[in-house]
Design an enzyme around this catalytic site. Sequence first.
Site, PDB file in Angstrom:
ATOM      1  CB  CYS A 117      20.040 -54.561  39.440  1.00 21.52           C
ATOM      2  SG  CYS A 117      18.653 -53.905  38.354  1.00 21.52           S
ATOM      3  CG  HIS A 135      16.832 -58.055  40.248  1.00 23.70           C
ATOM      4  ND1 HIS A 135      17.238 -56.635  40.614  1.00 23.70           N
ATOM      5  CD2 HIS A 135      17.833 -58.822  41.371  1.00 23.70           C
ATOM      6  CE1 HIS A 135      18.494 -56.521  41.827  1.00 23.70           C
ATOM      7  NE2 HIS A 135      18.173 -58.344  41.679  1.00 23.70           N
ATOM      8  CG  HIS A 164      22.005 -59.014  43.513  1.00 25.61           C
ATOM      9  ND1 HIS A 164      20.592 -58.859  44.017  1.00 25.61           N
ATOM     10  CD2 HIS A 164      21.977 -60.037  45.052  1.00 25.61           C
ATOM     11  CE1 HIS A 164      19.827 -59.595  44.958  1.00 25.61           C
ATOM     12  NE2 HIS A 164      21.163 -59.680  45.791  1.00 25.61           N
TER      13      HIS A 164
END
Length: 346
Positions: free
Chosen positions: A261, A309, A321
């Site tokens: 990520c 994240h 993402h």
Amino acid sequence: MAAHRRSRQRPVGGTTARAAVTLVLAGAATTAGSGGAAHAAPRPAPAGAEVDRLYREAEVATEKYNGAEEKADSARERLRDLQDETARAQARLNKAREALGTVAAAQYRDGGLDPALRLMLSDDPDAYLDGAALTERAGSRHHAELGRVRAQLREIEKLRGAARVEVKTLTTRRAELGRHKRTITEKLSAARQALARMSPEERARITGGSDRAARSAGGTARDAALSQAPNARAAQAVAYAHRKLGSPYVWGATGPDAFDCSGLVLAAYRSAGVSLPRTTYAQIDAGRRVSRSELLPGDLVFFYSGISHVGLYVGDGQMIHAPNPSAPVRVAPVDQMPFAGATRVA
């Protein structure tokens, strides 16, 4: 009130009595069947929730791994610099030792007689006096060379001490990397096993379908995001992320063909000439914080309380993402996960 009194005077029987008995029996049957609600075993969490939890824990460990790797790289670079500087200092020391040896040898050859006696025995006193002055200057040069050698020895010892510190730091970072890697491997292995136990429908919810579905964001959404970006660098980062839709998730990867990520947003902005830190918890402080209502394409959006994240906002409540090893880089709603903050870096 009279009607109320009359109802109390009615005898218990008929339909009313049968209903009361039925309710009592039903309650007793429920209690007997459950074995007591207070002692009922808790239901296990759904398989999908277990996979989500394992992926989140793996991602937390991945960001810690990324941070430790970044520090290990810095330690390796500092160690290389120290080794290079030590080699240069050693060369300077060797040169100074050679000069010192030359002066010492000359003094040894000429220093056997007392200076006054040498003057008396000299056939050319004027020449001797000139030579004595030269010898005195050579002695001064000798002391200067000694001073340089001592200083260079101190410098080398200092460099070697700093190198020992960096070696120790690097050893610590490598051990840290090993611990995080083991955690990541264990969590991902457990997630794969949990996925294997799930139905195809449950698996589809986690994986998000095929790469083709991940690429279905389309040119219209991309063009809209590019037109709304606050500047050219943000627009370039968004364009890069769109080109990477469908790329696989690989922990620790920063492209060009696979990403985690934080690696995806790092690579997106790297393509625009903007350098970002490696980890989510450092990236959130890499620019100006913006509220959710202020989001523009190119902003970094962060999730979960531990900032574990990150995605790249692309407008209309959506982000691109890299979710997890079971799903490719894709478009997803920002409200899919607990929102923790946003940063505008360009």
